[in-house]
Design a protein around this motif. Sequence first.
Motif, mmCIF file in Angstrom:
data_model
loop_
_atom_site.group_PDB
_atom_site.id
_atom_site.type_symbol
_atom_site.label_atom_id
_atom_site.label_comp_id
_atom_site.label_asym_id
_atom_site.label_seq_id
_atom_site.Cartn_x
_atom_site.Cartn_y
_atom_site.Cartn_z
ATOM 1 N N THR A 1 0.745 -1.133 0.107
ATOM 2 C CA THR A 1 0.013 -0.068 0.058
ATOM 3 C C THR A 1 1.011 1.295 0.081
ATOM 4 O OG1 THR A 1 0.026 0.001 2.454
ATOM 5 C CG2 THR A 1 -1.830 -1.183 1.478
ATOM 6 N N GLU A 2 0.245 2.422 -0.250
ATOM 7 C CA GLU A 2 1.079 3.552 -0.274
ATOM 8 C C GLU A 2 1.666 3.894 1.181
ATOM 9 O OE1 GLU A 2 -1.153 7.089 -1.907
ATOM 10 O OE2 GLU A 2 -1.549 5.876 -3.579
ATOM 11 N N GLU A 3 0.880 3.608 2.328
ATOM 12 C CA GLU A 3 1.293 3.803 3.625
ATOM 13 C C GLU A 3 2.333 2.816 3.869
ATOM 14 O OE1 GLU A 3 -0.490 3.316 8.074
ATOM 15 O OE2 GLU A 3 -1.758 3.277 6.415
ATOM 16 N N GLU A 4 2.367 1.596 3.391
ATOM 17 C CA GLU A 4 3.529 0.725 3.439
ATOM 18 C C GLU A 4 4.914 1.128 3.038
ATOM 19 O OE1 GLU A 4 1.215 -3.600 4.250
ATOM 20 O OE2 GLU A 4 1.526 -2.987 2.280
ATOM 21 N N VAL A 5 4.605 1.548 1.990
ATOM 22 C CA VAL A 5 5.756 2.127 1.056
ATOM 23 C C VAL A 5 6.403 3.221 1.766
ATOM 24 C CG1 VAL A 5 6.496 3.187 -1.232
ATOM 25 C CG2 VAL A 5 4.975 1.365 -1.293
ATOM 26 N N PHE B 1 11.740 4.234 7.216
ATOM 27 C CA PHE B 1 12.611 3.063 7.939
ATOM 28 C C PHE B 1 14.079 3.214 7.343
ATOM 29 C CE2 PHE B 1 14.418 -1.241 7.792
ATOM 30 C CZ PHE B 1 14.693 -1.326 8.850
ATOM 31 N N GLN B 2 14.000 3.255 6.168
ATOM 32 C CA GLN B 2 15.427 3.367 5.417
ATOM 33 C C GLN B 2 16.076 4.694 5.862
ATOM 34 O OE1 GLN B 2 13.821 3.331 1.222
ATOM 35 N NE2 GLN B 2 14.894 1.240 0.848
ATOM 36 N N GLU B 3 15.461 5.546 6.064
ATOM 37 C CA GLU B 3 16.116 6.942 6.362
ATOM 38 C C GLU B 3 16.714 6.800 7.747
ATOM 39 O OE1 GLU B 3 13.257 9.986 5.915
ATOM 40 O OE2 GLU B 3 13.184 9.714 3.537
ATOM 41 N N TYR C 1 9.457 -4.889 13.179
ATOM 42 C CA TYR C 1 8.675 -4.115 11.952
ATOM 43 C C TYR C 1 9.152 -4.808 10.734
ATOM 44 C CZ TYR C 1 7.993 -0.858 8.146
ATOM 45 O OH TYR C 1 7.952 -0.473 6.941
ATOM 46 N N VAL C 2 10.565 -5.010 10.478
ATOM 47 C CA VAL C 2 10.941 -5.791 9.493
ATOM 48 C C VAL C 2 10.335 -7.110 9.253
ATOM 49 C CG1 VAL C 2 13.085 -6.836 8.459
ATOM 50 C CG2 VAL C 2 13.133 -4.572 9.447
ATOM 51 N N CYS C 3 10.265 -7.868 10.310
ATOM 52 C CA CYS C 3 9.713 -9.205 10.329
ATOM 53 C C CYS C 3 8.453 -9.255 9.869
ATOM 54 C CB CYS C 3 9.999 -9.880 11.611
ATOM 55 S SG CYS C 3 11.611 -10.250 11.986
ATOM 56 N N THR C 4 7.551 -8.397 10.500
ATOM 57 C CA THR C 4 6.085 -8.252 10.222
ATOM 58 C C THR C 4 5.883 -7.754 8.956
ATOM 59 O OG1 THR C 4 5.697 -7.562 12.532
ATOM 60 C CG2 THR C 4 4.101 -7.008 10.790
ATOM 61 N N ILE C 5 6.390 -6.659 8.137
ATOM 62 C CA ILE C 5 6.044 -6.269 7.021
ATOM 63 C C ILE C 5 6.789 -7.342 6.077
ATOM 64 C CG2 ILE C 5 8.291 -4.801 6.510
ATOM 65 C CD1 ILE C 5 4.863 -3.942 5.340
ATOM 66 N N TYR C 6 7.863 -7.993 6.214
ATOM 67 C CA TYR C 6 8.459 -8.867 5.324
ATOM 68 C C TYR C 6 7.337 -10.122 5.112
ATOM 69 C CZ TYR C 6 11.495 -12.515 3.276
ATOM 70 O OH TYR C 6 12.070 -13.389 2.606
ATOM 71 N N ALA C 7 6.817 -10.666 6.347
ATOM 72 C CA ALA C 7 5.813 -11.629 6.293
ATOM 73 C C ALA C 7 4.458 -11.153 5.617
ATOM 74 C CB ALA C 7 5.607 -12.265 7.911
ATOM 75 N N GLU C 8 4.265 -10.352 5.593
ATOM 76 C CA GLU C 8 2.878 -9.833 5.170
ATOM 77 C C GLU C 8 3.037 -9.625 3.472
ATOM 78 O OE1 GLU C 8 1.791 -6.107 6.970
ATOM 79 O OE2 GLU C 8 1.315 -7.115 8.971
ATOM 80 N N VAL C 9 4.057 -8.820 3.285
ATOM 81 C CA VAL C 9 4.318 -8.837 1.921
ATOM 82 C C VAL C 9 4.961 -9.976 1.037
ATOM 83 C CG1 VAL C 9 5.811 -7.622 0.091
ATOM 84 C CG2 VAL C 9 5.131 -6.288 2.077
ATOM 85 N N PHE C 10 5.556 -10.751 1.606
ATOM 86 C CA PHE C 10 6.015 -11.858 0.756
ATOM 87 C C PHE C 10 5.024 -13.073 1.220
ATOM 88 C CE2 PHE C 10 9.791 -9.467 0.375
ATOM 89 C CZ PHE C 10 10.263 -9.871 -0.961
ATOM 90 N N ASN C 11 4.151 -12.897 2.097
ATOM 91 C CA ASN C 11 3.078 -13.887 2.429
ATOM 92 C C ASN C 11 3.771 -15.150 2.845
ATOM 93 O OD1 ASN C 11 0.469 -15.049 2.508
ATOM 94 N ND2 ASN C 11 0.684 -16.050 0.251
#
Length: 106
Positions: free
Chosen positions: A39-43, A49-51, A64-74
Amino acid sequence: MAAITKFAGIEPCEACKKRQEKWNRIFPSRIRKNIRQMTEEEVADWKSFQEVRTLRLTNEQRKYVCTIYAEVFNVPYYEPCATCDPLPYLRMIEKMDSIIKTYDPE
């Protein structure tokens, strides 16, 4: 996503076409089929986070890294040991960074 919009009769804009081309180059179809669009919010959150990220991630950043990774990569949520080996976190971050690059216009 492209198949759905095509079926609905929606023509992709140039930015969408470029993102799709990058996506197809970076991720082969066998890998790509389980990755979902961010989503735009996730991007925006990932770019924030990168900054601020450093070589040592805080506990909150690791989660955060583990959560977003799991969600995006299913994939199932997995939190590697933070003190044993940083490599699993680095790999997750590299893969997420590759996806984010597909959202950046060139």
